[in-house]
Motif scaffolding. Structure first.
Motif, PDB file in Angstrom:
ATOM      1  N   MET A   1      36.619  48.565  31.117  1.00  0.00           N
ATOM      2  CA  MET A   1      37.793  49.352  31.502  1.00  0.00           C
ATOM      3  C   MET A   1      37.571  50.047  32.845  1.00  0.00           C
ATOM      4  O   MET A   1      38.473  50.125  33.684  1.00  0.00           O
ATOM      5  CB  MET A   1      38.101  50.384  30.421  1.00  0.00           C
ATOM      6  CG  MET A   1      38.862  49.830  29.231  1.00  0.00           C
ATOM      7  SD  MET A   1      40.560  49.331  29.635  1.00  0.00           S
ATOM      8  CE  MET A   1      41.317  50.935  29.920  1.00  0.00           C
ATOM      9  N   SER A   2      36.366  50.540  33.078  1.00  0.00           N
ATOM     10  CA  SER A   2      36.093  51.281  34.305  1.00  0.00           C
ATOM     11  C   SER A   2      36.225  50.413  35.546  1.00  0.00           C
ATOM     12  O   SER A   2      36.516  50.934  36.634  1.00  0.00           O
ATOM     13  CB  SER A   2      34.700  51.909  34.247  1.00  0.00           C
ATOM     14  OG  SER A   2      33.675  50.922  34.361  1.00  0.00           O
ATOM     15  N   VAL A   3      36.004  49.105  35.402  1.00  0.00           N
ATOM     16  CA  VAL A   3      36.131  48.226  36.569  1.00  0.00           C
ATOM     17  C   VAL A   3      37.502  47.558  36.619  1.00  0.00           C
ATOM     18  O   VAL A   3      37.976  47.183  37.705  1.00  0.00           O
ATOM     19  CB  VAL A   3      35.003  47.162  36.596  1.00  0.00           C
ATOM     20  CG1 VAL A   3      33.643  47.842  36.608  1.00  0.00           C
ATOM     21  CG2 VAL A   3      35.100  46.184  35.438  1.00  0.00           C
ATOM     22  N   ILE A   4      38.143  47.400  35.476  1.00  0.00           N
ATOM     23  CA  ILE A   4      39.452  46.750  35.445  1.00  0.00           C
ATOM     24  C   ILE A   4      40.537  47.659  36.006  1.00  0.00           C
ATOM     25  O   ILE A   4      41.460  47.194  36.689  1.00  0.00           O
ATOM     26  CB  ILE A   4      39.804  46.304  34.008  1.00  0.00           C
ATOM     27  CG1 ILE A   4      38.874  45.169  33.569  1.00  0.00           C
ATOM     28  CG2 ILE A   4      41.254  45.844  33.918  1.00  0.00           C
ATOM     29  CD1 ILE A   4      39.007  44.793  32.097  1.00  0.00           C
ATOM     30  N   VAL A   5      40.437  48.958  35.734  1.00  0.00           N
ATOM     31  CA  VAL A   5      41.481  49.883  36.202  1.00  0.00           C
ATOM     32  C   VAL A   5      41.710  49.771  37.708  1.00  0.00           C
ATOM     33  O   VAL A   5      42.848  49.538  38.151  1.00  0.00           O
ATOM     34  CB  VAL A   5      41.147  51.334  35.786  1.00  0.00           C
ATOM     35  CG1 VAL A   5      42.062  52.320  36.514  1.00  0.00           C
ATOM     36  CG2 VAL A   5      41.301  51.501  34.281  1.00  0.00           C
ATOM     37  N   PRO A   6      40.687  49.890  38.564  1.00  0.00           N
ATOM     38  CA  PRO A   6      40.958  49.739  40.003  1.00  0.00           C
ATOM     39  C   PRO A   6      41.356  48.317  40.384  1.00  0.00           C
ATOM     40  O   PRO A   6      42.082  48.117  41.371  1.00  0.00           O
ATOM     41  CB  PRO A   6      39.631  50.146  40.663  1.00  0.00           C
ATOM     42  CG  PRO A   6      38.601  50.036  39.596  1.00  0.00           C
ATOM     43  CD  PRO A   6      39.295  50.334  38.315  1.00  0.00           C
ATOM     44  N   ALA A   7      40.905  47.321  39.627  1.00  0.00           N
ATOM     45  CA  ALA A   7      41.262  45.928  39.950  1.00  0.00           C
ATOM     46  C   ALA A   7      42.741  45.651  39.720  1.00  0.00           C
ATOM     47  O   ALA A   7      43.289  44.701  40.287  1.00  0.00           O
ATOM     48  CB  ALA A   7      40.420  44.968  39.118  1.00  0.00           C
ATOM     49  N   CYS A   8      43.390  46.464  38.901  1.00  0.00           N
ATOM     50  CA  CYS A   8      44.805  46.253  38.594  1.00  0.00           C
ATOM     51  C   CYS A   8      45.725  47.057  39.510  1.00  0.00           C
ATOM     52  O   CYS A   8      46.950  47.000  39.348  1.00  0.00           O
ATOM     53  CB  CYS A   8      45.082  46.608  37.135  1.00  0.00           C
ATOM     54  SG  CYS A   8      44.433  45.397  35.957  1.00  0.00           S
ATOM     55  N   GLU A   9      45.147  47.802  40.431  1.00  0.00           N
ATOM     56  CA  GLU A   9      45.974  48.513  41.401  1.00  0.00           C
ATOM     57  C   GLU A   9      46.447  47.527  42.469  1.00  0.00           C
ATOM     58  O   GLU A   9      45.850  46.486  42.682  1.00  0.00           O
ATOM     59  CB  GLU A   9      45.174  49.657  42.024  1.00  0.00           C
ATOM     60  CG  GLU A   9      44.768  50.729  41.021  1.00  0.00           C
ATOM     61  CD  GLU A   9      43.835  51.766  41.612  1.00  0.00           C
ATOM     62  OE1 GLU A   9      43.415  51.594  42.781  1.00  0.00           O
ATOM     63  OE2 GLU A   9      43.513  52.741  40.896  1.00  0.00           O
ATOM     64  N   GLY A  10      47.531  47.856  43.138  1.00  0.00           N
ATOM     65  CA  GLY A  10      48.049  46.956  44.159  1.00  0.00           C
ATOM     66  C   GLY A  10      49.190  46.123  43.623  1.00  0.00           C
ATOM     67  O   GLY A  10      49.694  46.354  42.515  1.00  0.00           O
ATOM     68  N   PRO A  11      49.631  45.120  44.394  1.00  0.00           N
ATOM     69  CA  PRO A  11      50.824  44.349  44.008  1.00  0.00           C
ATOM     70  C   PRO A  11      50.616  43.494  42.769  1.00  0.00           C
ATOM     71  O   PRO A  11      49.522  42.986  42.527  1.00  0.00           O
ATOM     72  CB  PRO A  11      51.100  43.488  45.247  1.00  0.00           C
ATOM     73  CG  PRO A  11      49.789  43.399  45.961  1.00  0.00           C
ATOM     74  CD  PRO A  11      49.090  44.687  45.696  1.00  0.00           C
ATOM     75  N   TRP A  12      51.695  43.342  42.015  1.00  0.00           N
ATOM     76  CA  TRP A  12      51.723  42.474  40.841  1.00  0.00           C
ATOM     77  C   TRP A  12      52.747  41.372  41.058  1.00  0.00           C
ATOM     78  O   TRP A  12      53.652  41.491  41.878  1.00  0.00           O
ATOM     79  CB  TRP A  12      52.110  43.279  39.595  1.00  0.00           C
ATOM     80  CG  TRP A  12      51.025  44.127  39.022  1.00  0.00           C
ATOM     81  CD1 TRP A  12      49.955  44.663  39.673  1.00  0.00           C
ATOM     82  CD2 TRP A  12      50.913  44.551  37.664  1.00  0.00           C
ATOM     83  NE1 TRP A  12      49.181  45.395  38.812  1.00  0.00           N
ATOM     84  CE2 TRP A  12      49.748  45.354  37.566  1.00  0.00           C
ATOM     85  CE3 TRP A  12      51.685  44.342  36.521  1.00  0.00           C
ATOM     86  CZ2 TRP A  12      49.342  45.935  36.361  1.00  0.00           C
ATOM     87  CZ3 TRP A  12      51.282  44.931  35.328  1.00  0.00           C
ATOM     88  CH2 TRP A  12      50.114  45.706  35.257  1.00  0.00           C
ATOM     89  N   SER A  13      52.576  40.288  40.313  1.00  0.00           N
ATOM     90  CA  SER A  13      53.534  39.191  40.373  1.00  0.00           C
ATOM     91  C   SER A  13      53.441  38.404  39.074  1.00  0.00           C
ATOM     92  O   SER A  13      52.795  38.841  38.114  1.00  0.00           O
ATOM     93  CB  SER A  13      53.252  38.286  41.585  1.00  0.00           C
ATOM     94  OG  SER A  13      54.284  37.318  41.735  1.00  0.00           O
ATOM     95  N   LEU A  14      54.087  37.253  39.062  1.00  0.00           N
ATOM     96  CA  LEU A  14      53.981  36.358  37.911  1.00  0.00           C
ATOM     97  C   LEU A  14      52.612  35.696  37.941  1.00  0.00           C
ATOM     98  O   LEU A  14      52.208  35.118  38.952  1.00  0.00           O
ATOM     99  CB  LEU A  14      55.075  35.291  37.975  1.00  0.00           C
ATOM    100  CG  LEU A  14      55.186  34.370  36.749  1.00  0.00           C
ATOM    101  CD1 LEU A  14      55.685  35.145  35.531  1.00  0.00           C
ATOM    102  CD2 LEU A  14      56.117  33.199  37.034  1.00  0.00           C
ATOM    103  N   LEU A  15      51.877  35.777  36.831  1.00  0.00           N
ATOM    104  CA  LEU A  15      50.584  35.115  36.696  1.00  0.00           C
ATOM    105  C   LEU A  15      50.789  33.851  35.871  1.00  0.00           C
ATOM    106  O   LEU A  15      51.247  33.917  34.733  1.00  0.00           O
ATOM    107  CB  LEU A  15      49.569  36.013  35.984  1.00  0.00           C
ATOM    108  CG  LEU A  15      49.336  37.422  36.524  1.00  0.00           C
ATOM    109  CD1 LEU A  15      48.170  38.073  35.788  1.00  0.00           C
ATOM    110  CD2 LEU A  15      49.081  37.396  38.013  1.00  0.00           C
ATOM    111  N   LEU A  16      50.426  32.703  36.425  1.00  0.00           N
ATOM    112  CA  LEU A  16      50.508  31.461  35.660  1.00  0.00           C
ATOM    113  C   LEU A  16      49.338  31.343  34.699  1.00  0.00           C
ATOM    114  O   LEU A  16      49.400  30.641  33.706  1.00  0.00           O
ATOM    115  CB  LEU A  16      50.568  30.272  36.612  1.00  0.00           C
ATOM    116  CG  LEU A  16      51.762  30.315  37.572  1.00  0.00           C
ATOM    117  CD1 LEU A  16      51.750  29.098  38.502  1.00  0.00           C
ATOM    118  CD2 LEU A  16      53.070  30.385  36.828  1.00  0.00           C
TER     119      LEU A  16
END
Length: 338
Positions: free
Chosen positions: A175-190
């Motif tokens: 969780m501690s590394v995923i939280v910053p990795a999920c910041e920024g733009p999002w889109s459709l993930l295939l």
């Protein structure tokens, strides 16, 4: 009605009772595909899934969205969602992986695959997916999915189920590394975006790439699919090619924080690799599909490479304490576990 009768009935209803049938090699899922060739020589694919609510229904809905956004997806000729059957446009046999195996130059194919992601992330808007009910790949869901590694692989490799305290510590590290990795733009993930699921078509622009197996799509951080493409569990992608494609993507989005994007790619790549290791182990142990174990050394190399990066330090520290090197890439999963 058994499987054969169900298929026979479906094909009879759509005038294909006499079509020649040729099963195609499947993937890691329970779906199967059969190529049908009619008397007129026209071919279609029959998609048969035992879980239509999870596979066929989202495949149809997401396919419509992708087609509306200007991408090539198989046309649905007919479908029976209750039966888990559909007739699809046949894109042929030219998957990117087969073309590469036959000696094709990889750079144009990876250029095209990267350009598809660029176009998708330029065209997609969050409200495009509001009615689809597809999952949000946020920190909670990524952490939940990566813990399959703890529940499937670690007991096989160590001979013991993780103590709840140790399991919680691993989840906290992720969780501690995923939280910053999920910041920024999002889109459709295939989500299953790799060369086995891309086909070369005689079309222009990004429509020259036929998209397959997108039924597990969701919405989440833009780095995920590029990591999936360039860190392939089934094929070594040269480092210079991967670097060139990452730069190609970033050049299309000059406003994107390149350093943060690369960190996100590393973390989400590690999440994917840990989960894939668990999935391949489960396929071998539960289903006897041991061919997937051939890919484990490669996936471990990719995961270890990310664990050496500073952004994965909390997870790497947990691995160093709880999973010694001889239980990682070199560990041979036994035929049976008592």
């Amino acid at each position: 009605m058994d499987v054969t009768d169900r298929i026979d009935d479906f094909l009879r209803r759509h005038g294909l009772a006499g079509a020649a049938r040729a099963p195609l090699t499947g993937d890691a899922s329970a779906r199967r595909y059969i190529r049908l060739t009619g008397a007129d020589g026209r071919s279609l694919l029959l998609m048969d899934t035992p879980a239509p609510a999870d596979d066929l229904v989202p495949f149809i809905a997401i396919g419509r969205l992708l087609a509306r956004l200007g991408f090539s997806v198989p046309t649905i000729v007919a479908a029976d969602s209750a039966a888990g059957l559909a007739l699809l446009e046949d894109f042929g046999d030219d998957t990117f992986s087969r073309l590469l195996a036959a000696g094709a130059d990889p750079e144009p194919l990876y250029d095209l695959a990267t350009d598809v992601l660029i176009a998708l992330h330029q065209r997609f808007r969050p409200d495009d997916a509001e009615e689809l009910g597809i999952p949000l790949y946020d920190t909670r869901l990524f952490a939940e999915q990566v813990m399959l590694f703890a529940d499937v692989y670690i007991p096989v490799a160590t001979g013991a189920t993780l103590h709840p305290v140790d399991r919680y510590a691993l989840e906290t590290a992720w969780m501690s590394v995923i939280v910053p990795a999920c910041e920024g733009p999002w889109s459709l993930l295939l989500r299953d975006y790799h060369i086995d699921n891309l086909m070369r078509l005689p079309r222009d622009g990004v429509r020259a790439a036929g998209l397959l197996d997108f039924q597990n799509a969701g919405v989440g951080p833009v780095a995920y699919d590029l990591a999936s493409l360039l860190e392939d569990a089934r094929r070594d992608v040269p480092a210079d090619l991967a670097a060139a494609m990452t730069s190609r993507y970033l050049d299309a989005f000059p406003g994107l924080n390149a350093a943060a994007f690369r960190r996100s790619m590393a973390v989400l790549g590690a999440v994917r690799h840990a989960r894939v290791i668990a999935i391949f182990a489960r396929l071998a142990l539960r289903d006897g599909r041991r061919a997937y174990l051939d890919h484990l050394p490669r996936v471990w190399r990719l995961l270890e490479g990310h664990l050496a990066r500073p952004e994965l330090a909390p997870v790497a520290a947990w691995f160093d304490q709880h999973l010694p090197p001889d239980k990682r890439g070199g560990f041979i999963i036994p035929e049976a576990v008592q």
